[in-house]
Motif scaffolding. Structure first.
Motif, PDB file in Angstrom:
ATOM      1  N   VAL A  69       0.876  -1.172   0.000  1.00  0.00           N
ATOM      2  CA  VAL A  69       0.000   0.000   0.000  1.00  0.00           C
ATOM      3  C   VAL A  69       0.913   1.221   0.000  1.00  0.00           C
ATOM      4  N   TRP A  70       0.790   2.011  -1.050  1.00  0.00           N
ATOM      5  CA  TRP A  70       1.648   3.182  -1.184  1.00  0.00           C
ATOM      6  C   TRP A  70       0.799   4.388  -1.528  1.00  0.00           C
ATOM      7  N   ARG A  71       0.822   5.362  -0.651  1.00  0.00           N
ATOM      8  CA  ARG A  71       0.175   6.642  -0.935  1.00  0.00           C
ATOM      9  C   ARG A  71       1.280   7.610  -1.349  1.00  0.00           C
ATOM     10  N   ARG A  72       1.326   7.922  -2.602  1.00  0.00           N
ATOM     11  CA  ARG A  72       2.394   8.756  -3.134  1.00  0.00           C
ATOM     12  C   ARG A  72       2.210  10.225  -2.759  1.00  0.00           C
ATOM     13  N   ALA A 105       0.988  -1.258 -18.739  1.00  0.00           N
ATOM     14  CA  ALA A 105       1.621  -0.887 -17.471  1.00  0.00           C
ATOM     15  C   ALA A 105       1.808   0.615 -17.293  1.00  0.00           C
ATOM     16  N   ASP A 106       1.011   1.409 -17.974  1.00  0.00           N
ATOM     17  CA  ASP A 106       1.017   2.847 -17.811  1.00  0.00           C
ATOM     18  C   ASP A 106       0.619   3.187 -16.376  1.00  0.00           C
ATOM     19  N   ASP A 107       1.167   4.264 -15.846  1.00  0.00           N
ATOM     20  CA  ASP A 107       0.917   4.649 -14.461  1.00  0.00           C
ATOM     21  C   ASP A 107      -0.574   4.824 -14.162  1.00  0.00           C
ATOM     22  N   THR A 108      -1.333   5.336 -15.111  1.00  0.00           N
ATOM     23  CA  THR A 108      -2.770   5.548 -14.878  1.00  0.00           C
ATOM     24  C   THR A 108      -3.533   4.233 -14.770  1.00  0.00           C
ATOM     25  N   ASN A 109      -3.027   3.157 -15.357  1.00  0.00           N
ATOM     26  CA  ASN A 109      -3.699   1.857 -15.305  1.00  0.00           C
ATOM     27  C   ASN A 109      -3.362   1.049 -14.053  1.00  0.00           C
ATOM     28  N   VAL A 110      -2.246   1.355 -13.422  1.00  0.00           N
ATOM     29  CA  VAL A 110      -1.817   0.550 -12.274  1.00  0.00           C
ATOM     30  C   VAL A 110      -1.929   1.296 -10.948  1.00  0.00           C
ATOM     31  N   THR A 111      -2.425   2.528 -10.978  1.00  0.00           N
ATOM     32  CA  THR A 111      -2.596   3.292  -9.744  1.00  0.00           C
ATOM     33  C   THR A 111      -4.025   3.810  -9.648  1.00  0.00           C
ATOM     34  N   LEU A 112      -4.380   4.268  -8.480  1.00  0.00           N
ATOM     35  CA  LEU A 112      -5.669   4.917  -8.271  1.00  0.00           C
ATOM     36  C   LEU A 112      -5.415   6.419  -8.291  1.00  0.00           C
ATOM     37  N   GLU A 113      -5.780   7.036  -9.379  1.00  0.00           N
ATOM     38  CA  GLU A 113      -5.617   8.478  -9.600  1.00  0.00           C
ATOM     39  C   GLU A 113      -4.182   8.956  -9.406  1.00  0.00           C
ATOM     40  N   GLU A 115      -2.163   8.529  -7.197  1.00  0.00           N
ATOM     41  CA  GLU A 115      -1.757   8.717  -5.803  1.00  0.00           C
ATOM     42  C   GLU A 115      -1.551   7.393  -5.071  1.00  0.00           C
ATOM     43  N   TRP A 116      -2.402   6.426  -5.326  1.00  0.00           N
ATOM     44  CA  TRP A 116      -2.361   5.166  -4.590  1.00  0.00           C
ATOM     45  C   TRP A 116      -1.890   4.043  -5.492  1.00  0.00           C
ATOM     46  N   PHE A 117      -0.954   3.245  -4.977  1.00  0.00           N
ATOM     47  CA  PHE A 117      -0.462   2.064  -5.683  1.00  0.00           C
ATOM     48  C   PHE A 117      -0.677   0.856  -4.784  1.00  0.00           C
ATOM     49  N   PHE A 118      -1.361  -0.163  -5.320  1.00  0.00           N
ATOM     50  CA  PHE A 118      -1.614  -1.401  -4.589  1.00  0.00           C
ATOM     51  C   PHE A 118      -1.120  -2.572  -5.435  1.00  0.00           C
ATOM     52  N   ALA A 119      -0.314  -3.434  -4.835  1.00  0.00           N
ATOM     53  CA  ALA A 119       0.204  -4.592  -5.566  1.00  0.00           C
ATOM     54  C   ALA A 119       0.494  -5.717  -4.575  1.00  0.00           C
ATOM     55  N   PHE A 149      12.550  -2.531  -9.355  1.00  0.00           N
ATOM     56  CA  PHE A 149      11.235  -2.137  -9.848  1.00  0.00           C
ATOM     57  C   PHE A 149      11.098  -0.622  -9.711  1.00  0.00           C
ATOM     58  N   ASP A 150      10.380  -0.018 -10.653  1.00  0.00           N
ATOM     59  CA  ASP A 150      10.146   1.414 -10.547  1.00  0.00           C
ATOM     60  C   ASP A 150       8.920   1.685  -9.672  1.00  0.00           C
ATOM     61  N   LEU A 151       8.465   2.930  -9.653  1.00  0.00           N
ATOM     62  CA  LEU A 151       7.388   3.328  -8.755  1.00  0.00           C
ATOM     63  C   LEU A 151       6.030   2.743  -9.117  1.00  0.00           C
ATOM     64  N   ALA A 152       5.879   2.196 -10.318  1.00  0.00           N
ATOM     65  CA  ALA A 152       4.627   1.575 -10.738  1.00  0.00           C
ATOM     66  C   ALA A 152       4.730   0.050 -10.749  1.00  0.00           C
TER      67      ALA A 152
END
Length: 186
Positions: A69-72, A105-113, A115-119, A149-152
Motif C-alpha cells: 500500500v503506497w500513498r504517493r 503498465a502505464d501509471d494511470t492503469n496501475v494506480t488509483l488516480e 496517488e495510490w499504488f496497490f500490488a 522495480f520502478d514506482l509503478a
C-alpha cells in the motif's frame, strides 16, 4: 346469511396472508447467507485514507496475502511521471489480481488516480522479499534475483521476470476509504 360471508372473508384473508408469507420466504431464500456475505467482504477489504499520510508505503497482510500500500506524495508523483516511458520498460503489461487479461503498465492503469499504488508483495519463491523505496528506480528492490522495480511496480533491471501484480481499487464512503478487490471483480 352473514355467517357464510364472514367465513369467506376469513378464508380469503388466510389464503392471501399465506401467499404473501410464501413469496417473502421464497424471496429470502434467494439472498446470500451470512457466510457468503462475509467471504465476499473479506475479499474486498476497505482501507481508511486517513491511516496513510502522503509518502507512506508499507506491506500489510490482507486475507493472508502480503499487499503493498503506497500513498504517493507530490515528489513520488513527479518521479513516477518521469518513469512513465514504455521504451524503458522490460514488460509492457502488468497482471491484475483475479483477472485473466493484463493491462498496459502505464501509471494511470496501475494506480488509483496516480496517488495510490496497490500490488501483491508475493513471489513463487518464499525466500523472495521486497525492500520498499529502494533500488535504482526508487520503487522496490527484490534481493534474491536483484530485481529493481520502478514506482509503478514495473521490473526494470535484474532477475525478476514480470512486473508486480497490481490490485484494482476504488474510492468509497465519499473518498474516506478505498476498497481493494482481492478477487479481481469490481
Amino acid at each position: 346469511m352473514r355467517r357464510p360471508n364472514t367465513l369467506y372473508r376469513v378464508t380469503t384473508a388466510a389464503v392471501v396472508f399465506s401467499l404473501i408469507l410464501g413469496i417473502v420466504f421464497i424471496a429470502r431464500t434467494g439472498l446470500p447467507s451470512a457466510d457468503v456475505i462475509a467471504r465476499q467482504e473479506a475479499s474486498r477489504p476497505i482501507i481508511k485514507v486517513s491511516d496513510f499520510n502522503p509518502g507512506d508505503v508499507e506491506i500489510i497482510s490482507l486475507n493472508n496475502r502480503r499487499v503493498i500500500v503506497w500513498r504517493r506524495n507530490e515528489t513520488d508523483r513527479t518521479l513516477a511521471a518521469s518513469q512513465n516511458a514504455p521504451e524503458g520498460w522490460r514488460h509492457q503489461n502488468s497482471r491484475v489480481l483475479g483477472q485473466a487479461q493484463t493491462v498496459f503498465a502505464d501509471d494511470t492503469n496501475v494506480t488509483l488516480e496516480g496517488e495510490w499504488f496497490f500490488a501483491l508483495a508475493e513471489f513463487s519463491n518464499p525466500y523472495q522479499h521486497l525492500i520498499l523505496r529502494s533500488g535504482d528506480f526508487e520503487g522496490f528492490f527484490e534481493g534474491l534475483y536483484a530485481g529493481h522495480f520502478d514506482l509503478a511496480g514495473r521490473i526494470r533491471i535484474g532477475g525478476g521476470s514480470t512486473n508486480l501484480t497490481v490490485i484494482k481499487a476504488e474510492y468509497v464512503d465519499d473518498g474516506q476509504g478505498i476498497q481493494l478487490y482481492l478477487d479481481g471483480k469490481p
